[in-house]
Design a protein around this motif. Structure first.
Motif, short mmCIF file in Angstrom:
data_model
loop_
_atom_site.label_atom_id
_atom_site.label_comp_id
_atom_site.label_asym_id
_atom_site.label_seq_id
_atom_site.Cartn_x
_atom_site.Cartn_y
_atom_site.Cartn_z
N UNK A 1 0.87 -1.18 0.00
CA UNK A 1 0.00 0.00 0.00
C UNK A 1 0.90 1.23 0.00
N UNK A 2 1.59 1.40 -1.12
CA UNK A 2 2.58 2.46 -1.25
C UNK A 2 2.56 2.97 -2.68
N UNK A 3 3.39 3.98 -2.93
CA UNK A 3 3.40 4.61 -4.25
C UNK A 3 3.83 3.63 -5.34
N UNK A 4 4.83 2.82 -5.05
CA UNK A 4 5.28 1.84 -6.05
C UNK A 4 4.17 0.85 -6.38
N UNK A 5 3.40 0.45 -5.38
CA UNK A 5 2.29 -0.45 -5.63
C UNK A 5 1.21 0.18 -6.49
N UNK A 6 0.90 1.45 -6.23
CA UNK A 6 -0.10 2.14 -7.04
C UNK A 6 0.36 2.27 -8.48
N UNK A 7 1.64 2.53 -8.67
CA UNK A 7 2.17 2.64 -10.02
C UNK A 7 2.05 1.31 -10.77
N UNK A 8 2.23 0.21 -10.06
CA UNK A 8 2.08 -1.10 -10.69
C UNK A 8 0.64 -1.31 -11.14
N UNK A 9 -0.31 -0.98 -10.29
CA UNK A 9 -1.72 -1.18 -10.63
C UNK A 9 -2.11 -0.32 -11.83
N UNK A 10 -1.62 0.91 -11.88
CA UNK A 10 -1.90 1.77 -13.03
C UNK A 10 -1.30 1.20 -14.31
N UNK A 11 -0.06 0.69 -14.19
CA UNK A 11 0.61 0.13 -15.36
C UNK A 11 -0.10 -1.14 -15.84
N UNK A 12 -0.59 -1.95 -14.91
CA UNK A 12 -1.33 -3.14 -15.29
C UNK A 12 -2.55 -2.78 -16.11
N UNK A 13 -3.26 -1.75 -15.66
CA UNK A 13 -4.44 -1.31 -16.40
C UNK A 13 -4.07 -0.86 -17.81
N UNK A 14 -2.95 -0.16 -17.93
CA UNK A 14 -2.49 0.30 -19.25
C UNK A 14 -2.16 -0.89 -20.15
N UNK A 15 -1.63 -1.95 -19.55
CA UNK A 15 -1.21 -3.12 -20.31
C UNK A 15 -2.37 -4.08 -20.60
N UNK A 16 -3.55 -3.76 -20.08
CA UNK A 16 -4.69 -4.63 -20.31
C UNK A 16 -4.74 -5.84 -19.41
N UNK A 17 -4.06 -5.76 -18.25
CA UNK A 17 -4.07 -6.86 -17.29
C UNK A 17 -5.02 -6.52 -16.14
N UNK A 18 -5.99 -7.38 -15.82
CA UNK A 18 -6.89 -7.09 -14.70
C UNK A 18 -6.14 -7.07 -13.38
N UNK A 19 -6.54 -6.18 -12.48
CA UNK A 19 -5.85 -6.00 -11.20
C UNK A 19 -6.57 -6.67 -10.04
N UNK A 20 -7.71 -7.30 -10.31
CA UNK A 20 -8.56 -7.81 -9.24
C UNK A 20 -7.96 -8.94 -8.42
N UNK A 21 -6.95 -9.62 -8.95
CA UNK A 21 -6.34 -10.73 -8.21
C UNK A 21 -4.98 -10.36 -7.63
N UNK A 22 -4.70 -9.05 -7.57
CA UNK A 22 -3.47 -8.55 -6.95
C UNK A 22 -3.81 -8.00 -5.57
N UNK A 23 -3.31 -8.63 -4.53
CA UNK A 23 -3.61 -8.22 -3.16
C UNK A 23 -2.91 -6.91 -2.82
N UNK A 24 -3.59 -6.08 -2.03
CA UNK A 24 -2.98 -4.88 -1.46
C UNK A 24 -2.54 -5.25 -0.06
N UNK A 25 -1.25 -5.42 0.13
CA UNK A 25 -0.70 -6.01 1.35
C UNK A 25 -0.34 -4.93 2.36
N UNK A 26 -0.84 -5.09 3.59
CA UNK A 26 -0.52 -4.15 4.67
C UNK A 26 0.89 -4.41 5.20
#
Length: 299
Positions: free
Chosen positions: A46-71
């Motif tokens: 739950x950090x900036x690098x994680x958010x950047x990954x989720x945004x990039x996944x969306x750009x690449x056409x990869x669903x983000x629903x199975x990527x856990x947001x880890x505390x």
């Protein structure tokens, strides 16, 4: 094809530049580029690098629903140093968020309902007991074929784990150094040839297909009883990070398309070489660019 890829997603820090990476993520991104449906299972902080990954996944056409947001655990980072030939050395910082993927019972059922054709996994993630248990649950809940991309990283594997993963696989991909390392780990003589390695281990573990990459020299491939070796394509190497993962995606693309072994090997060699000629693990590329390398043979 529909493919589930489970494993690490992280930032490769190369000469102070951050590039998105992690072998299972790279594989997923390249396979998506080839037009397939890919469900990627992992974890980010739950950090900036994680958010950047989720945004990039969306750009690449990869669903983000199975990527856990880890505390309380940071998104994965690997320090990469390159030698004069562009070959990487890795310093892997763990634990990382990708070590703690989670899927609810409903999410597991959703993935199973997609009826995936393949489940892809590597070695590094399986050193974590939670991640290994989730991988086992995925394999148990699906009749998909299993693609094990060996990807040995220093300090991130042991012989019993590699043997267990090999025994679960339908198809295995590894490089020639890893073939030698496996023989050493299992206290066996070094094989006289890559063909001997492929045939003996495929017979022992029941693999349908095994592919051994040889860097710039191409690859060796055994499908059923047919063994071939295919030359690589010379390129000016920017870095080889992700080239093997791009190769794996192109290899599975050809295998799933029912191509002849020579065509599968040639296309995978082309894609791997093209990615090695560009910076980062998932640079932009097209199939047309890959086929333009050298002179395309008649297959």
């Amino acid at each position: 094809m529909k493919v589930v890829s489970i494993g690490e997603v992280l930032w490769d820090v190369i000469e102070r530049e951050e590039h998105l990476g992690g072998a299972p993520f790279n594989f997923a991104a390249h396979l998506r580029r080839l037009g397939h449906t890919v469900f990627f299972v992992s974890g980010v902080g739950r950090d900036q690098r994680g958010e950047r990954i989720l945004h990039k996944m969306a750009e690449l056409g990869l669903p983000t629903g199975y990527v856990s947001r880890v505390k309380n655990t940071a998104t994965g980072v690997v320090e990469v140093t390159l030698d004069t030939a562009g070959q990487p050395q890795f310093i892997i910082h763990r634990p990382a968020a990708y070590d703690f993927p989670k899927l609810s019972k409903l999410e597991l059922e959703q993935l199973s309902s997609e009826q995936p054709d393949w489940i892809y996994f590597g070695t590094l993630l399986q050193m974590n007991s939670q991640a290994k248990a989730l991988t086992a649950a995925l394999l148990a809940s699906n009749s998909a074929r299993r693609f094990y991309d060996v990807n040995l990283r220093a300090g991130c594997y042991d012989a019993p784990l590699v043997r267990e993963l090999m025994s679960q696989a339908t198809v295995v991909k590894l490089n020639d150094d890893e073939a030698s390392e496996i023989a050493q780990m299992f206290h066996r003589p070094q094989p006289d040839s890559l063909e001997e390695f492929c045939r003996s281990y495929a017979s022992e573990f029941g693999w349908e297909t095994v592919c051994v990459t040889r860097g710039a020299r191409g690859c060796a491939l055994l499908i059923g009883n047919e063994y071939i070796e295919a030359d690589g394509y010379p390129v000016e190497v920017a870095d080889t990070v992700g080239a093997g993962d791009a190769f794996a995606a192109a290899f599975l693309h050809g295998l799933g398309s029912g191509w002849q072994p020579s065509r599968i090997a040639d296309f995978a060699n082309r894609v791997g070489a093209l990615v090695a000629s560009r910076r980062g693990a998932i640079p932009s590329w097209t199939g047309e660019e890959a086929m333009a390398l050298g002179q395309a043979p008649k297959l």
